[in-house]
Design a protein around this motif. Structure first.
Motif, PDB file in Angstrom:
ATOM      1  N   ARG A 117       0.848  -1.208   0.000  1.00 16.60           N
ATOM      2  CA  ARG A 117       0.000   0.000   0.000  1.00 16.60           C
ATOM      3  C   ARG A 117       0.876   1.247   0.000  1.00 16.60           C
ATOM      4  O   ARG A 117       0.523   2.265  -0.580  1.00 16.60           O
ATOM      5  N   VAL A 118       2.003   1.169   0.702  1.00 14.62           N
ATOM      6  CA  VAL A 118       2.871   2.345   0.849  1.00 14.62           C
ATOM      7  C   VAL A 118       3.901   2.406  -0.275  1.00 14.62           C
ATOM      8  O   VAL A 118       4.072   3.437  -0.923  1.00 14.62           O
ATOM      9  N   GLN A 119       4.565   1.291  -0.525  1.00 14.14           N
ATOM     10  CA  GLN A 119       5.696   1.304  -1.475  1.00 14.14           C
ATOM     11  C   GLN A 119       5.270   1.035  -2.904  1.00 14.14           C
ATOM     12  O   GLN A 119       6.031   1.280  -3.834  1.00 14.14           O
ATOM     13  N   GLY A 120       4.089   0.488  -3.091  1.00 15.78           N
ATOM     14  CA  GLY A 120       3.609   0.195  -4.434  1.00 15.78           C
ATOM     15  C   GLY A 120       4.141  -1.128  -4.961  1.00 15.78           C
ATOM     16  O   GLY A 120       4.825  -1.866  -4.252  1.00 15.78           O
ATOM     17  N   VAL A 121       3.797  -1.387  -6.224  1.00 18.04           N
ATOM     18  CA  VAL A 121       4.154  -2.671  -6.835  1.00 18.04           C
ATOM     19  C   VAL A 121       4.775  -2.454  -8.214  1.00 18.04           C
ATOM     20  O   VAL A 121       4.333  -1.607  -8.993  1.00 18.04           O
ATOM     21  N   ALA A 122       5.810  -3.261  -8.484  1.00 22.74           N
ATOM     22  CA  ALA A 122       6.374  -3.338  -9.832  1.00 22.74           C
ATOM     23  C   ALA A 122       5.601  -4.435 -10.558  1.00 22.74           C
ATOM     24  O   ALA A 122       5.497  -5.559 -10.050  1.00 22.74           O
ATOM     25  N   VAL A 123       5.015  -4.118 -11.720  1.00 24.74           N
ATOM     26  CA  VAL A 123       4.202  -5.144 -12.403  1.00 24.74           C
ATOM     27  C   VAL A 123       4.792  -5.516 -13.756  1.00 24.74           C
ATOM     28  O   VAL A 123       5.488  -4.734 -14.397  1.00 24.74           O
ATOM     29  N   LEU A 124       4.497  -6.740 -14.149  1.00 26.35           N
ATOM     30  CA  LEU A 124       4.761  -7.211 -15.512  1.00 26.35           C
ATOM     31  C   LEU A 124       3.436  -7.297 -16.229  1.00 26.35           C
ATOM     32  O   LEU A 124       2.431  -7.698 -15.629  1.00 26.35           O
ATOM     33  N   LEU A 125       3.415  -6.967 -17.509  1.00 30.47           N
ATOM     34  CA  LEU A 125       2.236  -7.220 -18.340  1.00 30.47           C
ATOM     35  C   LEU A 125       2.352  -8.648 -18.851  1.00 30.47           C
ATOM     36  O   LEU A 125       3.372  -9.016 -19.436  1.00 30.47           O
ATOM     37  N   SER A 241      -8.165  -3.601  -4.525  1.00 29.89           N
ATOM     38  CA  SER A 241      -8.812  -4.854  -4.105  1.00 29.89           C
ATOM     39  C   SER A 241      -9.169  -4.757  -2.630  1.00 29.89           C
ATOM     40  O   SER A 241      -8.721  -3.851  -1.927  1.00 29.89           O
ATOM     41  N   SER A 242      -9.966  -5.718  -2.183  1.00 32.63           N
ATOM     42  CA  SER A 242     -10.581  -5.622  -0.863  1.00 32.63           C
ATOM     43  C   SER A 242      -9.565  -5.579   0.273  1.00 32.63           C
ATOM     44  O   SER A 242      -9.796  -4.894   1.267  1.00 32.63           O
ATOM     45  N   VAL A 243      -8.487  -6.345   0.163  1.00 26.33           N
ATOM     46  CA  VAL A 243      -7.563  -6.403   1.292  1.00 26.33           C
ATOM     47  C   VAL A 243      -6.436  -5.390   1.140  1.00 26.33           C
ATOM     48  O   VAL A 243      -6.122  -4.650   2.063  1.00 26.33           O
ATOM     49  N   ARG A 244      -5.846  -5.299  -0.057  1.00 23.56           N
ATOM     50  CA  ARG A 244      -4.747  -4.336  -0.257  1.00 23.56           C
ATOM     51  C   ARG A 244      -5.277  -2.909  -0.362  1.00 23.56           C
ATOM     52  O   ARG A 244      -4.546  -1.958  -0.227  1.00 23.56           O
ATOM     53  N   LEU A 245      -6.534  -2.773  -0.684  1.00 23.17           N
ATOM     54  CA  LEU A 245      -7.197  -1.489  -0.934  1.00 23.17           C
ATOM     55  C   LEU A 245      -6.601  -0.832  -2.178  1.00 23.17           C
ATOM     56  O   LEU A 245      -7.125  -1.009  -3.248  1.00 23.17           O
ATOM     57  N   VAL A 246      -5.497  -0.087  -2.033  1.00 22.16           N
ATOM     58  CA  VAL A 246      -4.917   0.595  -3.195  1.00 22.16           C
ATOM     59  C   VAL A 246      -3.408   0.374  -3.184  1.00 22.16           C
ATOM     60  O   VAL A 246      -2.746   0.711  -2.203  1.00 22.16           O
ATOM     61  N   ALA A 247      -2.887  -0.198  -4.258  1.00 20.37           N
ATOM     62  CA  ALA A 247      -1.428  -0.333  -4.386  1.00 20.37           C
ATOM     63  C   ALA A 247      -1.012   0.412  -5.654  1.00 20.37           C
ATOM     64  O   ALA A 247      -1.442   0.052  -6.758  1.00 20.37           O
ATOM     65  N   ASP A 268      -8.455   7.934   0.396  1.00 19.16           N
ATOM     66  CA  ASP A 268      -9.432   8.826   1.045  1.00 19.16           C
ATOM     67  C   ASP A 268     -10.825   8.595   0.463  1.00 19.16           C
ATOM     68  O   ASP A 268     -11.823   8.588   1.187  1.00 19.16           O
ATOM     69  N   LEU A 269     -10.901   8.400  -0.873  1.00 20.40           N
ATOM     70  CA  LEU A 269     -12.212   8.139  -1.490  1.00 20.40           C
ATOM     71  C   LEU A 269     -12.804   6.843  -0.929  1.00 20.40           C
ATOM     72  O   LEU A 269     -13.991   6.772  -0.628  1.00 20.40           O
ATOM     73  N   LEU A 270     -11.949   5.821  -0.773  1.00 24.77           N
ATOM     74  CA  LEU A 270     -12.459   4.534  -0.259  1.00 24.77           C
ATOM     75  C   LEU A 270     -12.950   4.666   1.175  1.00 24.77           C
ATOM     76  O   LEU A 270     -13.791   3.882   1.611  1.00 24.77           O
ATOM     77  N   ASP A 271     -12.402   5.634   1.900  1.00 25.92           N
ATOM     78  CA  ASP A 271     -12.814   5.794   3.294  1.00 25.92           C
ATOM     79  C   ASP A 271     -14.009   6.729   3.447  1.00 25.92           C
ATOM     80  O   ASP A 271     -14.503   6.910   4.555  1.00 25.92           O
ATOM     81  N   ALA A 272     -14.465   7.316   2.304  1.00 19.90           N
ATOM     82  CA  ALA A 272     -15.657   8.174   2.388  1.00 19.90           C
ATOM     83  C   ALA A 272     -16.846   7.294   2.789  1.00 19.90           C
ATOM     84  O   ALA A 272     -16.927   6.141   2.366  1.00 19.90           O
ATOM     85  N   PRO A 273     -17.764   7.835   3.618  1.00 24.12           N
ATOM     86  CA  PRO A 273     -18.906   7.014   4.035  1.00 24.12           C
ATOM     87  C   PRO A 273     -19.697   6.550   2.816  1.00 24.12           C
ATOM     88  O   PRO A 273     -19.886   7.327   1.881  1.00 24.12           O
ATOM     89  N   PRO A 274     -20.138   5.257   2.788  1.00 20.94           N
ATOM     90  CA  PRO A 274     -20.882   4.779   1.626  1.00 20.94           C
ATOM     91  C   PRO A 274     -22.192   5.540   1.463  1.00 20.94           C
ATOM     92  O   PRO A 274     -22.766   6.000   2.436  1.00 20.94           O
ATOM     93  N   ARG A 275     -22.615   5.664   0.189  1.00 17.45           N
ATOM     94  CA  ARG A 275     -23.891   6.334  -0.110  1.00 17.45           C
ATOM     95  C   ARG A 275     -25.048   5.599   0.516  1.00 17.45           C
ATOM     96  O   ARG A 275     -25.031   4.368   0.541  1.00 17.45           O
TER      97      ARG A 275
END
Ligand code: PLP
Length: 275
Positions: A117-125, A241-247, A268-275
């Motif tokens: 979540r903090v350091q991010g991910v290096a991805v391969l296509l 995704s549900s567990v990592r939230l945002v990477a 921050d958007l994910l932590d906004a109260p649901p509609r």
């Protein structure tokens, strides 16, 4: 690991639970959900229960009612009072002629998740081997069900790791960006949030939450075909995704990319109260 049964009993993860002839163990025939619990509160539990039931229907079996799942969930939550953890709801088809085998596990949030979540991910296509648009003609591929058959996804992740990367973005045979093995791809361009259409991929709960919150905050959003070039040109690329939230994706095929600092806006958007 703590295991909650649907009658509310709690067991240790070390105790045997499955029969050897369970179709979940024999053929990967089953469905699951992973849910993040923060401060004792599971995120998006009704949405996960709904997708679990939908996935089981796609495999032609019916799991237990939500009320039974809640017994298992609360049994596990009771073992981690007020804590942060990962819940996994598992329902196999069960042994032939027997009901589905259902249980809930609770485990600590892996350090790797917190780090990514903090350091991010290096991805391969990586090539997905089919086009997302093929999936509608072959519903037995179950691309929109969350089944226990994740061996392909795990193999892709191991391949990425053997090449020094952390994660994968699958690209379809038609050149369109699809999803990651355990996450949805999201692209940010200024105040616009774009994610691939649902062809051949899982309908992610996190991205739906993100889109709603972004719209409420005045962002534009779109489900739109994306190519690898679109990823390179974006202000930011993220796996959600549900567990990592945002990477944040920090490199693609070893080419560093900017935009990781925008992960905070998405969190921050994910932590906004649901509609
Ligand atoms: C293949 C796949 N795509 C996308 C996702 C993201 O879905 P969600 O946000 O519901 O966790 C997951 C996560 O479980 C997944 O396994």
């Amino acid at each position: 690991m703590v295991v909650g049964l649907l009658d509310g009993r709690v067991r240790s993860g070390a105790e045997p639970l499955l029969r050897p002839d369970d179709a979940g163990a024999m053929r990967g025939e089953g469905v699951f959900e992973t849910i993040l619990v923060q401060g004792g509160q599971p995120r998006d539990l009704p949405e996960h229960l709904a997708r679990l039931a939908k996935s089981a229907t796609m495999l032609d079996f019916q799991g237990p009612p939500d009320a039974d799942w809640l017994h298992g969930v609360h049994a596990v939550l009771g073992a981690f009072p007020g804590g942060d953890l990962v819940l996994r709801l598992v329902s196999t088809r069960g042994p032939a002629g027997a009901p589905p085998t259902c249980y809930v596990t609770g485990t600590p949030v892996p350090d790797e998740v917190l780090r990514q979540r903090v350091q991010g991910v290096a991805v391969l296509l990586l090539d997905r081997g089919f086009a997302g648009s093929d999936a509608a003609a072959a519903p037995w591929m179950l691309t929109s069900a969350k089944t226990l058959s994740y061996a392909v996804n795990m193999a892709a992740l191991r391949h990425a790791r053997s090449m020094g990367a952390d994660d994968v973005i699958f690209v379809g045979r038609d050149g369109a960006v699809m999803e990651a093995p355990t996450a949805t791809v999201v692209v940010v361009r200024d105040r616009t949030l774009v994610t691939p259409p649902l062809d051949g991929i899982l309908d992610g709960i996190t991205v739906v939450r993100l889109i709603r919150a972004a719209q409420d905050a005045g962002w534009a959003t779109a489900y739109e075909r994306l190519t690898p070039d679109d990823l390179s040109a974006a202000d930011g690329v993220f796996l959600v995704s549900s567990v990592r939230l945002v990477a944040p994706v920090t490199s693609i095929d070893e080419v560093p990319r900017p935009g990781a600092e925008r992960a905070g806006e998405l969190l921050d958007l994910l932590d906004a109260p649901p509609r």
